[in-house]
Motif scaffolding. Structure first.
Motif, PDB file in Angstrom:
ATOM      1  N   GLU A  52      14.442 -11.245  -0.969  1.00 17.50           N
ATOM      2  CA  GLU A  52      13.861 -11.425  -2.300  1.00 17.50           C
ATOM      3  C   GLU A  52      12.333 -11.530  -2.258  1.00 17.50           C
ATOM      4  O   GLU A  52      11.722 -12.290  -2.992  1.00 17.50           O
ATOM      5  N   GLU A  53      11.732 -10.739  -1.381  1.00 16.26           N
ATOM      6  CA  GLU A  53      10.273 -10.694  -1.263  1.00 16.26           C
ATOM      7  C   GLU A  53       9.702  -9.377  -1.795  1.00 16.26           C
ATOM      8  O   GLU A  53       8.490  -9.211  -1.842  1.00 16.26           O
ATOM      9  N   MET A  54      10.579  -8.471  -2.180  1.00 17.99           N
ATOM     10  CA  MET A  54      10.111  -7.156  -2.612  1.00 17.99           C
ATOM     11  C   MET A  54       9.401  -7.220  -3.961  1.00 17.99           C
ATOM     12  O   MET A  54       8.510  -6.414  -4.233  1.00 17.99           O
ATOM     13  N   THR A  55       9.759  -8.182  -4.800  1.00 15.68           N
ATOM     14  CA  THR A  55       9.094  -8.302  -6.097  1.00 15.68           C
ATOM     15  C   THR A  55       7.608  -8.592  -5.908  1.00 15.68           C
ATOM     16  O   THR A  55       6.765  -8.016  -6.595  1.00 15.68           O
ATOM     17  N   ASP A  56       7.297  -9.482  -4.968  1.00 20.03           N
ATOM     18  CA  ASP A  56       5.891  -9.782  -4.683  1.00 20.03           C
ATOM     19  C   ASP A  56       5.162  -8.547  -4.153  1.00 20.03           C
ATOM     20  O   ASP A  56       4.011  -8.297  -4.511  1.00 20.03           O
ATOM     21  N   ILE A  57       5.844  -7.797  -3.309  1.00 23.89           N
ATOM     22  CA  ILE A  57       5.257  -6.571  -2.761  1.00 23.89           C
ATOM     23  C   ILE A  57       5.023  -5.559  -3.882  1.00 23.89           C
ATOM     24  O   ILE A  57       3.965  -4.926  -3.954  1.00 23.89           O
ATOM     25  N   ALA A  58       5.993  -5.423  -4.783  1.00 25.57           N
ATOM     26  CA  ALA A  58       5.849  -4.492  -5.906  1.00 25.57           C
ATOM     27  C   ALA A  58       4.715  -4.929  -6.831  1.00 25.57           C
ATOM     28  O   ALA A  58       3.954  -4.092  -7.335  1.00 25.57           O
ATOM     29  N   ASN A  59       4.578  -6.238  -7.051  1.00 26.71           N
ATOM     30  CA  ASN A  59       3.468  -6.742  -7.875  1.00 26.71           C
ATOM     31  C   ASN A  59       2.124  -6.438  -7.219  1.00 26.71           C
ATOM     32  O   ASN A  59       1.171  -6.061  -7.896  1.00 26.71           O
ATOM     33  N   GLU A  60       2.058  -6.592  -5.908  1.00 25.60           N
ATOM     34  CA  GLU A  60       0.825  -6.273  -5.191  1.00 25.60           C
ATOM     35  C   GLU A  60       0.529  -4.771  -5.280  1.00 25.60           C
ATOM     36  O   GLU A  60      -0.623  -4.361  -5.466  1.00 25.60           O
ATOM     37  N   ALA A  61       1.582  -3.954  -5.173  1.00 21.88           N
ATOM     38  CA  ALA A  61       1.404  -2.502  -5.303  1.00 21.88           C
ATOM     39  C   ALA A  61       0.885  -2.155  -6.693  1.00 21.88           C
ATOM     40  O   ALA A  61       0.010  -1.287  -6.841  1.00 21.88           O
ATOM     41  N   ASP A  77      11.584   2.570  10.163  1.00 13.26           N
ATOM     42  CA  ASP A  77      10.980   1.241  10.067  1.00 13.26           C
ATOM     43  C   ASP A  77      10.714   0.873   8.610  1.00 13.26           C
ATOM     44  O   ASP A  77      10.910  -0.269   8.200  1.00 13.26           O
ATOM     45  N   PHE A  78      10.282   1.856   7.828  1.00 15.65           N
ATOM     46  CA  PHE A  78      10.044   1.601   6.408  1.00 15.65           C
ATOM     47  C   PHE A  78      11.346   1.240   5.706  1.00 15.65           C
ATOM     48  O   PHE A  78      11.410   0.258   4.959  1.00 15.65           O
ATOM     49  N   VAL A  79      12.396   2.012   5.943  1.00 15.43           N
ATOM     50  CA  VAL A  79      13.691   1.769   5.288  1.00 15.43           C
ATOM     51  C   VAL A  79      14.239   0.399   5.674  1.00 15.43           C
ATOM     52  O   VAL A  79      14.682  -0.374   4.807  1.00 15.43           O
ATOM     53  N   GLU A  80      14.202   0.073   6.964  1.00 18.31           N
ATOM     54  CA  GLU A  80      14.715  -1.222   7.418  1.00 18.31           C
ATOM     55  C   GLU A  80      13.882  -2.371   6.854  1.00 18.31           C
ATOM     56  O   GLU A  80      14.430  -3.408   6.464  1.00 18.31           O
ATOM     57  N   SER A  81      12.572  -2.190   6.797  1.00 15.82           N
ATOM     58  CA  SER A  81      11.702  -3.223   6.237  1.00 15.82           C
ATOM     59  C   SER A  81      11.955  -3.380   4.744  1.00 15.82           C
ATOM     60  O   SER A  81      12.007  -4.506   4.220  1.00 15.82           O
ATOM     61  N   PHE A  82      12.143  -2.259   4.056  1.00 12.27           N
ATOM     62  CA  PHE A  82      12.427  -2.293   2.616  1.00 12.27           C
ATOM     63  C   PHE A  82      13.708  -3.081   2.368  1.00 12.27           C
ATOM     64  O   PHE A  82      13.742  -3.975   1.510  1.00 12.27           O
ATOM     65  N   LYS A  83      14.761  -2.769   3.115  1.00  9.49           N
ATOM     66  CA  LYS A  83      16.036  -3.488   2.965  1.00  9.49           C
ATOM     67  C   LYS A  83      15.846  -4.974   3.225  1.00  9.49           C
ATOM     68  O   LYS A  83      16.368  -5.815   2.490  1.00  9.49           O
ATOM     69  N   TYR A  84      15.126  -5.298   4.276  1.00  6.41           N
ATOM     70  CA  TYR A  84      14.886  -6.692   4.648  1.00  6.41           C
ATOM     71  C   TYR A  84      14.182  -7.444   3.517  1.00  6.41           C
ATOM     72  O   TYR A  84      14.609  -8.533   3.120  1.00  6.41           O
ATOM     73  N   GLU A  89       0.836  -1.206   0.000  1.00  5.94           N
ATOM     74  CA  GLU A  89       0.000   0.000   0.000  1.00  5.94           C
ATOM     75  C   GLU A  89       0.871   1.257   0.000  1.00  5.94           C
ATOM     76  O   GLU A  89       0.582   2.225  -0.710  1.00  5.94           O
ATOM     77  N   ILE A  90       1.939   1.234   0.797  1.00  5.37           N
ATOM     78  CA  ILE A  90       2.834   2.391   0.860  1.00  5.37           C
ATOM     79  C   ILE A  90       3.524   2.599  -0.483  1.00  5.37           C
ATOM     80  O   ILE A  90       3.605   3.728  -0.981  1.00  5.37           O
ATOM     81  N   VAL A  91       4.026   1.520  -1.085  1.00  5.71           N
ATOM     82  CA  VAL A  91       4.692   1.638  -2.387  1.00  5.71           C
ATOM     83  C   VAL A  91       3.724   2.195  -3.425  1.00  5.71           C
ATOM     84  O   VAL A  91       4.093   3.082  -4.211  1.00  5.71           O
ATOM     85  N   ALA A  92       2.491   1.715  -3.430  1.00  6.97           N
ATOM     86  CA  ALA A  92       1.490   2.236  -4.372  1.00  6.97           C
ATOM     87  C   ALA A  92       1.254   3.726  -4.131  1.00  6.97           C
ATOM     88  O   ALA A  92       1.211   4.518  -5.086  1.00  6.97           O
ATOM     89  N   ASP A  93       1.132   4.116  -2.877  1.00  6.59           N
ATOM     90  CA  ASP A  93       0.940   5.537  -2.554  1.00  6.59           C
ATOM     91  C   ASP A  93       2.152   6.372  -2.953  1.00  6.59           C
ATOM     92  O   ASP A  93       2.006   7.499  -3.433  1.00  6.59           O
TER      93      ASP A  93
END
Length: 134
Positions: free
Chosen positions: A96-105, A84-91, A47-51
């Protein structure tokens, strides 16, 4: 929105999404990282990435706007601290879970603008066929 500004919006949206995916691909690695104590949930991250993408579009269309203020507002509206956002983003990138998050966004954005779905599919098809993009 006029047809011309709608095209510019969709073009900028596509470029932003491609940039996110390129960044994710380049920065992904399998190094071990500890889970942050305030890890932002994947759905909230999407949601944050989409925003943030929409905020980027607003800044593209109205270049006098303060992008940093918009980013702070988005994080605050989701009750997420910047660190928290930056640390979560790095994590998520390292895991290798950010692609799924980006697809959801991307799905969130397409729900908000259904006309963009055809535009994105056409651009992906052009990319696959090696056709020059307009």
């Amino acid at each position: 929105m006029t047809n011309s500004s709608n095209k510019k919006y969709k073009n900028k949206l596509m470029k932003t999404l491609i940039l996110v995916f390129v960044f994710l691909g380049l920065s992904s690695c399998s190094d071990y990282i500890d889970k942050p104590k305030n890890l932002v949930d994947q759905d909230v991250m999407a949601e944050i990435v989409a925003d943030l993408v929409m905020n980027d579009q607003v800044n593209f269309m109205y270049q006098n706007r303060n992008m940093e203020a918009g980013t702070r507002f988005i994080l605050k509206s989701h009750n997420v601290k910047p660190d928290d956002f930056v640390e979560s983003f790095k994590y998520y990138v390292i895991k290798e879970e950010m692609t799924d998050i980006a697809n959801e966004a991307q799905q969130i954005l397409l729900k908000k603008d259904p006309k963009a779905d055809k535009y994105v599919k056409d651009k992906l098809k052009q990319t696959e066929l090696g056709m020059p993009q307009k």
